[in-house]
Design a protein around this motif. Sequence first.
Motif, short mmCIF file in Angstrom:
data_model
loop_
_atom_site.label_atom_id
_atom_site.label_comp_id
_atom_site.label_asym_id
_atom_site.label_seq_id
_atom_site.Cartn_x
_atom_site.Cartn_y
_atom_site.Cartn_z
N CYS A 1 1.94 -6.03 4.30
CA CYS A 1 2.88 -5.23 3.53
C CYS A 1 3.23 -4.00 4.36
CB CYS A 1 2.29 -4.82 2.18
SG CYS A 1 3.48 -3.95 1.12
N GLY A 2 4.51 -3.73 4.51
CA GLY A 2 4.92 -2.58 5.30
C GLY A 2 6.24 -2.02 4.81
N ALA A 3 6.45 -0.74 5.06
CA ALA A 3 7.70 -0.08 4.68
C ALA A 3 8.06 0.96 5.73
CB ALA A 3 7.55 0.58 3.31
N ARG A 4 9.33 1.01 6.08
CA ARG A 4 9.82 1.97 7.07
C ARG A 4 11.19 2.48 6.64
NH1 ARG A 4 9.04 -0.97 12.95
NH2 ARG A 4 6.78 -0.71 13.14
N ARG A 5 11.52 3.66 7.12
CA ARG A 5 12.88 4.17 6.94
C ARG A 5 13.68 3.80 8.18
NH1 ARG A 5 13.98 7.58 2.81
NH2 ARG A 5 12.25 8.63 1.77
N ASP A 6 14.90 3.30 7.96
CA ASP A 6 15.74 2.96 9.10
C ASP A 6 16.57 4.19 9.51
OD1 ASP A 6 17.94 3.21 7.44
OD2 ASP A 6 18.20 1.06 7.15
N PRO A 7 17.37 4.08 10.59
CA PRO A 7 18.10 5.26 11.09
C PRO A 7 19.04 5.91 10.09
CG PRO A 7 18.03 3.55 12.76
CD PRO A 7 17.47 2.94 11.50
N VAL A 8 19.46 5.18 9.06
CA VAL A 8 20.35 5.79 8.07
C VAL A 8 19.57 6.20 6.82
CG1 VAL A 8 22.44 4.63 8.87
CG2 VAL A 8 21.00 3.52 7.15
N HIS A 9 18.25 6.33 6.97
CA HIS A 9 17.36 6.85 5.93
C HIS A 9 17.25 5.93 4.72
CE1 HIS A 9 17.30 10.42 8.34
NE2 HIS A 9 18.60 10.57 8.21
N GLN A 10 17.46 4.65 4.92
CA GLN A 10 17.18 3.67 3.87
C GLN A 10 15.83 3.04 4.15
OE1 GLN A 10 20.39 0.76 3.50
NE2 GLN A 10 20.63 1.48 1.41
N TRP A 11 15.15 2.70 3.08
CA TRP A 11 13.88 2.01 3.24
C TRP A 11 14.11 0.54 3.61
CZ3 TRP A 11 9.24 4.11 3.56
CH2 TRP A 11 8.98 5.34 2.93
N ARG A 12 13.36 0.07 4.58
CA ARG A 12 13.20 -1.37 4.80
C ARG A 12 11.75 -1.69 4.46
NH1 ARG A 12 14.07 -3.53 10.37
NH2 ARG A 12 13.14 -1.56 11.04
N ALA A 13 11.54 -2.74 3.70
CA ALA A 13 10.19 -3.03 3.24
C ALA A 13 9.94 -4.53 3.20
CB ALA A 13 9.96 -2.43 1.85
N LEU A 14 8.68 -4.89 3.43
CA LEU A 14 8.26 -6.29 3.47
C LEU A 14 6.97 -6.48 2.70
CD1 LEU A 14 8.65 -7.19 7.26
CD2 LEU A 14 9.71 -8.47 5.40
N LEU A 15 6.89 -7.59 1.99
CA LEU A 15 5.62 -8.01 1.40
C LEU A 15 5.47 -9.50 1.71
CD1 LEU A 15 3.10 -7.58 -0.38
CD2 LEU A 15 4.52 -8.17 -2.35
N VAL A 16 4.45 -9.84 2.48
CA VAL A 16 4.22 -11.22 2.88
C VAL A 16 2.92 -11.70 2.23
CG1 VAL A 16 3.96 -12.82 4.82
CG2 VAL A 16 5.36 -10.75 5.09
N THR A 17 3.01 -12.80 1.51
CA THR A 17 1.83 -13.35 0.82
C THR A 17 1.66 -14.82 1.18
OG1 THR A 17 3.16 -13.88 -1.13
CG2 THR A 17 1.99 -11.77 -1.13
N LYS A 18 0.42 -15.29 1.07
CA LYS A 18 0.15 -16.71 1.28
C LYS A 18 0.68 -17.51 0.10
CE LYS A 18 -4.03 -16.46 4.15
NZ LYS A 18 -5.45 -16.88 4.24
N ALA A 19 1.15 -18.71 0.40
CA ALA A 19 1.55 -19.62 -0.67
C ALA A 19 0.33 -19.99 -1.51
CB ALA A 19 2.18 -20.88 -0.08
N LEU A 20 0.56 -20.22 -2.78
CA LEU A 20 -0.51 -20.67 -3.67
C LEU A 20 -0.61 -22.19 -3.54
CD1 LEU A 20 0.27 -18.47 -6.80
CD2 LEU A 20 -1.81 -18.36 -5.41
N ASP A 21 -1.41 -22.64 -2.60
CA ASP A 21 -1.50 -24.07 -2.29
C ASP A 21 -1.93 -24.87 -3.51
OD1 ASP A 21 -0.77 -23.59 0.32
OD2 ASP A 21 -2.83 -23.51 1.07
N GLY A 22 -1.15 -25.90 -3.81
CA GLY A 22 -1.50 -26.80 -4.89
C GLY A 22 -1.05 -26.35 -6.27
N PHE A 23 -0.50 -25.15 -6.37
CA PHE A 23 -0.06 -24.64 -7.67
C PHE A 23 1.39 -25.04 -7.94
CE2 PHE A 23 -3.70 -21.96 -7.00
CZ PHE A 23 -4.15 -21.62 -8.27
N VAL A 24 1.69 -25.29 -9.21
CA VAL A 24 3.05 -25.58 -9.66
C VAL A 24 3.34 -24.72 -10.88
CG1 VAL A 24 3.02 -27.95 -8.80
CG2 VAL A 24 2.33 -27.49 -11.17
#
Length: 237
Positions: free
Chosen positions: A97-120
């Motif tokens: 999970c990460g968040a940064r401000r870009d050159p125009v002062h907007q947030w760029r953000a990411l959340l990466v999670t593992k797939a829930l294997d076998g779940f439906v």
Amino acid sequence: MAVEQVSQAQAAPEDRFDYFWSQHGEWVEEPNVRRGGESGVQRIRRDDGQLLYAKRQTGHIYRSWLFPFGRPTVLRELDALTGLRALNVRVPEVVFCGARRDPVHQWRALLVTKALDGFVEIEDWYASGGRERHGEAFHDQVLLDLAQNLARMHKGRWQHSCLYIKHIFLRVTGEGETAKAEVALLDLEKCRKRPLSKQAAAHDMKQLRRHSSWKSADWEKLVYFYETAFGSAIKGL
């Protein structure tokens, strides 16, 4: 500014934010514009073949008395995922999970999670005849596991805030009498702490009742299991 959480076993590049931001895959939730920004979810694969889900956001923030100038919503979701896993509530595992401000002062953000294997999705399980195939005793296991996960969440004063049946997933392992039901919760972007556990419980359970397809007998059984695990009755259920 960057905030991140990374599995110790993951061999990622030094700049993990740039690495994950550069990864692209199939959109499972097309980008939509809201909260003054854009948010969407892609399905990607890590080099070792692990299936991941990456929530990508630009300028997608929420405001509170703690963060009057705005904070990326993925950071609130990270707080919830971390808190719920500590309570043994079954939710996706965070890879990054990460968040940064870009050159125009907007947030760029990411959340990466593992797939829930076998779940439906639990609704897909119902639609495919899962209940009929496994029988009513097993269906009681499904409702019990869901109730216990929800009770642990609410006793920790976490409110899901978007508890629809489409956000409940199910994994079935084993066959016959050895079959086991495991329920997981998704879409925790709006999840937040409440001052009282009963506030969280009342909000979510009433919301789930409105946004689920269970018949009265199933709902009453779920409420019985839930209130037993929670330790007290919830008014209005």
